[in-house]
Design a protein around this motif. Structure first.
Motif, PDB file in Angstrom:
ATOM      1  N   ASP A 177     -10.630  -1.389   3.206  1.00 56.52           N
ATOM      2  CA  ASP A 177     -10.400   0.024   2.915  1.00 56.52           C
ATOM      3  C   ASP A 177      -9.278   0.173   1.903  1.00 56.52           C
ATOM      4  O   ASP A 177      -8.322  -0.621   1.889  1.00 56.52           O
ATOM      5  N   SER A 178      -9.382   1.218   1.078  1.00 58.91           N
ATOM      6  CA  SER A 178      -8.283   1.527   0.169  1.00 58.91           C
ATOM      7  C   SER A 178      -7.082   1.988   0.992  1.00 58.91           C
ATOM      8  O   SER A 178      -7.212   2.470   2.124  1.00 58.91           O
ATOM      9  N   GLN A 179      -5.898   1.855   0.420  1.00 57.32           N
ATOM     10  CA  GLN A 179      -4.686   2.170   1.162  1.00 57.32           C
ATOM     11  C   GLN A 179      -4.605   3.637   1.556  1.00 57.32           C
ATOM     12  O   GLN A 179      -3.968   3.983   2.554  1.00 57.32           O
ATOM     13  N   ASP A 180      -5.281   4.525   0.793  1.00 54.82           N
ATOM     14  CA  ASP A 180      -5.298   5.943   1.153  1.00 54.82           C
ATOM     15  C   ASP A 180      -6.476   6.301   2.048  1.00 54.82           C
ATOM     16  O   ASP A 180      -6.690   7.477   2.364  1.00 54.82           O
ATOM     17  N   LYS A 181      -7.256   5.290   2.463  1.00 57.71           N
ATOM     18  CA  LYS A 181      -8.398   5.457   3.373  1.00 57.71           C
ATOM     19  C   LYS A 181      -9.510   6.325   2.778  1.00 57.71           C
ATOM     20  O   LYS A 181     -10.373   6.828   3.508  1.00 57.71           O
ATOM     21  N   THR A 196      -2.400  -7.463   5.890  1.00 54.47           N
ATOM     22  CA  THR A 196      -3.401  -6.400   5.879  1.00 54.47           C
ATOM     23  C   THR A 196      -3.427  -5.731   7.255  1.00 54.47           C
ATOM     24  O   THR A 196      -2.822  -6.229   8.207  1.00 54.47           O
ATOM     25  N   PRO A 197      -4.143  -4.611   7.398  1.00 56.70           N
ATOM     26  CA  PRO A 197      -4.300  -4.009   8.730  1.00 56.70           C
ATOM     27  C   PRO A 197      -4.960  -4.947   9.736  1.00 56.70           C
ATOM     28  O   PRO A 197      -4.778  -4.775  10.950  1.00 56.70           O
ATOM     29  N   LYS A 211      -8.081  -8.917   0.194  1.00 61.19           N
ATOM     30  CA  LYS A 211      -7.423  -7.863  -0.583  1.00 61.19           C
ATOM     31  C   LYS A 211      -8.048  -7.820  -1.972  1.00 61.19           C
ATOM     32  O   LYS A 211      -8.462  -8.844  -2.516  1.00 61.19           O
ATOM     33  N   GLU A 241      -7.583  -5.473  -5.829  1.00 57.54           N
ATOM     34  CA  GLU A 241      -6.975  -4.408  -6.628  1.00 57.54           C
ATOM     35  C   GLU A 241      -7.823  -4.212  -7.878  1.00 57.54           C
ATOM     36  O   GLU A 241      -7.979  -5.129  -8.679  1.00 57.54           O
ATOM     37  N   VAL A 283      -5.799  -0.308  -4.427  1.00 53.73           N
ATOM     38  CA  VAL A 283      -5.691  -1.523  -3.623  1.00 53.73           C
ATOM     39  C   VAL A 283      -6.502  -1.363  -2.335  1.00 53.73           C
ATOM     40  O   VAL A 283      -6.351  -0.375  -1.607  1.00 53.73           O
ATOM     41  N   TYR A 284      -7.377  -2.338  -2.071  1.00 55.12           N
ATOM     42  CA  TYR A 284      -8.182  -2.382  -0.855  1.00 55.12           C
ATOM     43  C   TYR A 284      -7.700  -3.542   0.007  1.00 55.12           C
ATOM     44  O   TYR A 284      -7.461  -4.637  -0.495  1.00 55.12           O
ATOM     45  N   GLU A 285      -7.586  -3.298   1.331  1.00 58.82           N
ATOM     46  CA  GLU A 285      -7.107  -4.329   2.248  1.00 58.82           C
ATOM     47  C   GLU A 285      -8.083  -4.495   3.403  1.00 58.82           C
ATOM     48  O   GLU A 285      -8.736  -3.537   3.831  1.00 58.82           O
TER      49      GLU A 285
END
Length: 267
Positions: free
Chosen positions: A40-44, A160-161, A200, A202, A208-210
């Motif tokens: 997922d991107s950092q802003d979801k 990452t999460p 990850k 970018e 950025v996706y994690e």
């Protein structure tokens, strides 16, 4: 503006993987059928889902696998799908075909690569560099050529999460798209964890996706299924610092790892 939007859309999808049944040396991208990674991107707001799937296509009696990538804007119907048809031999992952469904306006881009080109070498290390190129066509854009130069530029730990992954390869993806509209360069980065795969990404717009989930977190036996064999593997390494068996990435194999594997049986 149209030129930039077109190639940004295309190459954000085409080279998300540039990235990758068998596994390559070091297992930086395990390709067992059924493997799945969700970032997922950092802003979801956006999500990238990678899966390894079977295909009905063969070339010279070689049965090809599909590395499928779906990039979507969450909460909407906006999505792009990429399918990369590959085979694996002693040299590494070889790509034979790209199929990218961009949208209703630009249509579908298909590229055939024969002889196949090296998608990922069988052994990857810091400083390694390789290139891939192909020709295709899109509505409005017309014929175009894309070229990607990939280089391992660092070895890093990535948090990452889904947990922390040590000694990940950071791969720089420098692309050029060449068409009648002109040439558009772009740079993205992909992080691959040993014995795991993509954690990850970018893209060229600095999004950025994690990693948020993957069935490989619990399929520690690496047979495509989460079952008693995975419990046995974790139990065998109980109390140790084993990267595969430590599914919750807390630095030690313990009862929490056994519980997580059991909860995800048959996923």
């Amino acid at each position: 503006m149209l030129k930039n939007v077109t190639f940004t859309l295309l190459f954000a999808v085409l080279f998300i993987f540039n990235l990758n049944s068998t596994t390559i040396a070091q297992n930086y991208f395990p390709t067992e059928i059924g493997n799945r990674w969700v970032l997922d991107s950092q802003d979801k707001a956006e999500r990238i889902t990678y899966t390894i799937e079977t295909s009905d296509e063969t070339i010279n009696d070689i049965e090809l696998l599909i590395i499928k990538t779906v990039t979507e804007t969450l909460g909407t119907d906006v999505a792009m799908t990429q399918e990369i048809f590959v085979d694996i031999d002693e040299e590494g992952i070889k790509v034979y075909k790209y199929v990218v469904e961009v949208d209703d306006i630009f249509g579908v881009a298909t590229a055939l690569l024969y002889p196949p080109q090296l998608f990922y070498p069988a052994s990857i290390a810091l400083g390694d560099e390789w290139q891939i190129s192909a020709e295709s066509e899109l509505n409005i854009v017309g014929p175009f050529t894309f070229i990607s130069t990939n280089e391992v530029v660092a070895v890093e730990d990535v948090t990452t999460p889904a947990g922390t992954f040590q000694n990940c390869l950071k791969i720089r993806l420098r692309t050029r798209s060449i068409a009648a509209l002109g040439t558009t360069p772009a740079t993205a980065y992909q992080w691959l964890a040993p014995d795991f795969g993509p954690v990850k990404f970018e893209n060229s717009q600095d999004i950025v996706y994690e990693l948020v989930s993957s069935n490989l977190l619990y399929d520690v036996h690496r047979d495509g299924n989460i079952n008693i064999l995975d419990l046995v593997f974790v139990g065998t390494h109980f109390g140790e610092e084993n990267t595969l068996a430590d599914v919750n990435r807390d630095g030690e194999v313990n009862i929490l790892d056994l519980v997580l594997v059991a909860q995800n049986f048959d996923e």
